[in-house]
Write a protein that holds these residues in place. Structure first.
Motif, short mmCIF file in Angstrom:
data_model
loop_
_atom_site.label_atom_id
_atom_site.label_comp_id
_atom_site.label_asym_id
_atom_site.label_seq_id
_atom_site.Cartn_x
_atom_site.Cartn_y
_atom_site.Cartn_z
N ALA A 340 1.48 -41.23 -52.70
CA ALA A 340 2.27 -41.02 -53.82
C ALA A 340 1.48 -40.75 -54.95
CB ALA A 340 3.33 -42.24 -53.90
N ALA A 341 0.40 -41.57 -55.28
CA ALA A 341 -0.34 -41.39 -56.64
C ALA A 341 -1.03 -40.06 -56.64
CB ALA A 341 -1.54 -42.46 -56.70
N TYR A 342 -1.75 -39.59 -55.33
CA TYR A 342 -2.33 -38.29 -55.32
C TYR A 342 -1.43 -37.14 -55.26
CZ TYR A 342 -6.98 -40.02 -54.57
OH TYR A 342 -8.09 -40.54 -54.86
N ALA A 343 -0.06 -37.53 -55.02
CA ALA A 343 1.21 -36.19 -55.23
C ALA A 343 1.66 -36.24 -56.62
CB ALA A 343 2.00 -36.40 -54.06
N GLY A 344 1.44 -37.25 -57.43
CA GLY A 344 2.03 -37.24 -58.63
C GLY A 344 3.07 -37.79 -58.57
N VAL A 345 3.53 -38.63 -57.53
CA VAL A 345 5.18 -39.37 -57.57
C VAL A 345 4.99 -40.69 -57.72
CG1 VAL A 345 6.99 -39.68 -55.91
CG2 VAL A 345 5.43 -37.48 -55.49
N PRO A 346 5.54 -41.00 -58.96
CA PRO A 346 5.77 -42.42 -59.39
C PRO A 346 6.72 -43.12 -58.32
CG PRO A 346 6.78 -41.36 -60.93
CD PRO A 346 6.12 -40.22 -60.06
N LEU A 347 6.49 -44.03 -57.62
CA LEU A 347 7.41 -44.70 -56.60
C LEU A 347 8.32 -45.46 -57.20
CD1 LEU A 347 4.89 -46.25 -53.75
CD2 LEU A 347 6.30 -43.99 -53.57
N THR A 348 8.13 -45.88 -58.38
CA THR A 348 9.40 -46.38 -59.31
C THR A 348 9.38 -45.91 -60.61
OG1 THR A 348 8.10 -48.31 -60.17
CG2 THR A 348 9.37 -48.70 -58.10
N HIS A 349 10.60 -45.63 -61.06
CA HIS A 349 10.87 -44.90 -62.58
C HIS A 349 11.87 -45.50 -63.16
CE1 HIS A 349 11.49 -41.87 -65.40
NE2 HIS A 349 10.31 -41.38 -65.06
N ARG A 350 11.81 -46.07 -64.32
CA ARG A 350 12.96 -46.64 -65.19
C ARG A 350 14.10 -45.93 -64.96
NH1 ARG A 350 11.87 -47.98 -71.29
NH2 ARG A 350 10.26 -49.09 -70.40
N ASP A 351 14.15 -44.60 -65.07
CA ASP A 351 15.36 -43.80 -65.14
C ASP A 351 16.03 -43.58 -63.63
OD1 ASP A 351 15.13 -43.70 -67.94
OD2 ASP A 351 14.01 -41.94 -67.72
N HIS A 352 14.96 -43.52 -62.86
CA HIS A 352 15.61 -42.94 -61.28
C HIS A 352 15.19 -43.96 -59.99
CE1 HIS A 352 15.50 -39.22 -63.59
NE2 HIS A 352 14.06 -39.47 -63.81
N ALA A 353 14.36 -45.08 -60.19
CA ALA A 353 14.04 -45.63 -58.98
C ALA A 353 13.67 -47.09 -59.62
CB ALA A 353 13.29 -45.07 -58.04
N GLN A 354 14.33 -48.28 -59.06
CA GLN A 354 14.17 -49.60 -59.33
C GLN A 354 13.68 -50.27 -58.23
OE1 GLN A 354 17.40 -48.10 -60.91
NE2 GLN A 354 15.84 -47.72 -62.50
N SER A 355 13.37 -49.56 -57.20
CA SER A 355 13.13 -50.35 -55.88
C SER A 355 12.34 -49.14 -55.06
CB SER A 355 14.05 -51.09 -55.04
OG SER A 355 15.26 -50.39 -54.82
N VAL A 356 11.74 -49.76 -54.19
CA VAL A 356 11.01 -48.89 -52.89
C VAL A 356 10.98 -49.61 -51.80
CG1 VAL A 356 8.69 -49.86 -53.59
CG2 VAL A 356 8.66 -47.71 -52.40
N ARG A 357 11.42 -48.70 -50.76
CA ARG A 357 11.43 -49.38 -49.14
C ARG A 357 10.30 -48.59 -48.43
NH1 ARG A 357 16.72 -51.26 -48.54
NH2 ARG A 357 16.20 -51.75 -46.40
N LEU A 358 9.64 -49.47 -47.91
CA LEU A 358 8.70 -49.08 -46.98
C LEU A 358 9.19 -48.94 -45.42
CD1 LEU A 358 5.32 -50.63 -48.31
CD2 LEU A 358 6.34 -48.72 -48.94
N VAL A 359 9.21 -47.74 -44.77
CA VAL A 359 9.87 -47.86 -43.43
C VAL A 359 8.87 -47.08 -42.55
CG1 VAL A 359 11.90 -46.82 -42.39
CG2 VAL A 359 11.97 -47.68 -44.70
N THR A 360 9.00 -47.33 -41.37
CA THR A 360 8.33 -46.85 -40.40
C THR A 360 9.32 -45.98 -39.17
OG1 THR A 360 6.56 -46.61 -38.54
CG2 THR A 360 8.03 -48.76 -38.75
N ALA A 361 8.89 -44.83 -38.81
CA ALA A 361 10.07 -44.06 -38.01
C ALA A 361 9.25 -43.17 -36.69
CB ALA A 361 11.01 -43.37 -39.09
N HIS A 362 8.55 -43.86 -36.38
CA HIS A 362 7.64 -42.88 -35.42
C HIS A 362 8.23 -42.65 -33.96
CE1 HIS A 362 6.75 -47.15 -34.31
NE2 HIS A 362 6.32 -46.72 -33.04
N CYS A 363 9.34 -43.22 -33.57
CA CYS A 363 9.97 -43.18 -32.44
C CYS A 363 11.73 -43.34 -32.59
CB CYS A 363 9.49 -44.03 -31.33
SG CYS A 363 9.63 -45.81 -31.56
N LYS A 364 12.40 -42.93 -31.74
CA LYS A 364 13.88 -43.18 -31.64
C LYS A 364 14.17 -44.64 -31.71
CE LYS A 364 18.11 -41.77 -29.40
NZ LYS A 364 18.59 -43.24 -29.35
#
Length: 474
Positions: A340-364
């Protein structure tokens, strides 16, 4: 050409040392001498406020006025630290006449002794000198060694100094002592001191002292996070452990740049764990860790990202604990943070996101276990690991549970590495965009309003691929 200087560590406790000068350099030299226990006499017409404070407290003696040769009477060492070359040369000449060592700051020719750059770890000191000819090089090397020498080395030096009589009594011959130190320093004692467990370290020391010289050294395992690929993101502790390892068990996705930092004579074993191609099972990795640790080796289990974020580090520690193997964990920068940092994406932002969820989805199966209603909520960021193969299903389920098809996404491939690519778009066309740009693992998916900021805040590598997503609401 060999240096003409002979290195010496001087005991200045209770001995007179003259410092000539009253500015910042003289202050720095005087304070270092006070730390060494010297009796400091400081001569200058005027002195800094800090030096005046030291004089007022009786820590130094201020000799006020221009330099006088008799100031050197009784001194063991003198330092000339003025900005007047003539005064500095006068101090050097007067010292030479009295056979007193004189250091003239930044003037190797006028000096009869050099003050090296120093690294201190308790009673242990490392001194670096260029003979006064390249002081910036000596400083650079000191800063490099500062980062590589753990603070716990000081505690280790104190323990060994305190126990020196017992060591010499137990191993009276030099060869015996050398073999004892080889076993001790490769064993758990240094590691326990790093972990701030001095009592346990002393117990291990006593046990090692009682062992016969042919007793094998017990090994240990360090779970080390290699981060996303940029070697500059490794922690200092990770670098130290990599330089101490006998065996490296590394994931396929650990970058070549990181592996270049490994100790050259360490055995490297790739234990590939890549989606759809697990040529080494988790049980085989457990067996390899135990095999090498039981043989007395220092083992590093090197994982991409962080060992405790979808890295199965907890399972590996449980295996080690059950077998009585010593271990430690060295965290790494997990992919969600780094990509996220190297892509310029803040994971949280006062106006748009107050939380972040880490998820794995490597299989059905892993998709079926996720709480989709909560994952589809607005004003939060989803960071999806190992999800490249299941983007269609992930998109469909998020939309089916209420996430807007217009929600921005950023898909970061090879985050933090020179070949990094970022694909952006909206949730509705996520899978199609990924297929069009042939996105491959390793890649991290970021879903949420903040992903749109990749278009304007990107700073590393090429600009994001794809049409601009819908503008964020003000």
């Amino acid at each position: 050409m060999a240096s003409p200087l002979f290195p010496v560590f001087a005991d200045l406790r209770g001995r007179d040392v003259l410092v000539v000068g009253g500015g910042a350099v003289a202050q720095r030299k005087a304070e270092a001498l006070l730390e060494a226990g010297a009796r400091v006499r400081l001569g200058a017409p005027e002195i800094s406020a800090a030096l005046s404070h030291h004089a007022g407290e009786g820590r130094i003696q201020h000799l006020q006025g221009p330099f006088q040769a008799h100031w050197l009477d009784g001194a063991w060492l003198a330092i000339a630290a003025t900005d007047d070359q003539a005064v500095n040369q006068a101090v050097a000449d007067a010292g030479e006449a009295r056979r007193i060592w004189v250091n003239v700051v930044d003037d190797a020719q006028a000096s009869s002794v050099q003050i090296p750059a120093r690294i201190e770890r308790g009673p242990l000191q490392v001194a670096i000198s260029s003979g006064g000819g390249a002081p910036m090089l000596a400083r650079h090397l000191r800063e490099k060694l500062e980062s590589e020498l753990d603070e716990s080395i000081g505690a280790l030096a104190e323990l060994l100094a305190r126990e020196r009589p017992r060591i010499r009594a137990r191993f009276p011959q030099t060869g015996q002592r050398r073999r004892f130190f080889d076993r001790l320093l490769a064993g758990p004692v240094p590691n326990l001191l790093r972990q701030r467990q001095p009592l346990a370290a002393e117990r291990e020391f006593s046990a090692a002292l009682g062992e016969s010289s042919d007793t094998g050294t017990r090994g240990y395992v360090a779970l080390v996070g290699a981060g996303p690929g940029d070697p500059g993101l490794l922690t200092l502790r990770a670098l130290r452990v990599l330089n101490e390892a006998d065996v490296i068990l590394h994931d396929r996705l650990v970058s070549k740049d990181v592996l270049q930092l490994v100790r050259r004579d360490a055995q490297r074993i790739e234990v590939g764990k890549q989606a759809g191609n697990h040529h080494t099972t988790q049980q085989q990795i457990h067996a390899l860790m135990l095999e090498h640790a039981r043989a007395g080796k220092r083992v590093v289990r090197l994982k991409g990202g962080d060992p405790f974020v979808f890295g199965r580090g907890g399972e590996e520690l449980e295996v080690l604990r059950a077998d009585g193997i010593e271990f430690e964990v060295v965290p790494g920068i997990t992919a969600a943070l780094a990509c996220a940092a190297y892509a310029g994406v803040p994971l949280t932002h006062r106006d748009h996101a107050q939380s972040v969820r880490l998820v794995t989805a490597h299989c059905k199966d892993s998709l079926d276990t996720l709480d989709w209603p909560s994952l589809a909520l607005e004003r939060q960021t989803l960071a999806v690991y190992m999800g490249v193969a299941g983007l269609d299903a992930l998109r469909d389920r998020l939309i089916a549970h209420g996430r807007a098809p217009s929600t921005p996404f950023a898909l970061v491939e090879n985050g933090s590495r020179p070949e990094q690519r970022v694909v952006v778009g909206t949730l509705a066309d996520l899978a199609e965009r990924a297929r069009h740009h042939e996105v491959q693992s390793p890649a991290l998916l970021i879903v949420g309003e903040v992903a749109a900021l990749a278009q304007t805040l990107h700073w590393f590598g090429t600009a994001p691929l794809g049409e601009a997503p819908l503008a964020l609401a003000a």
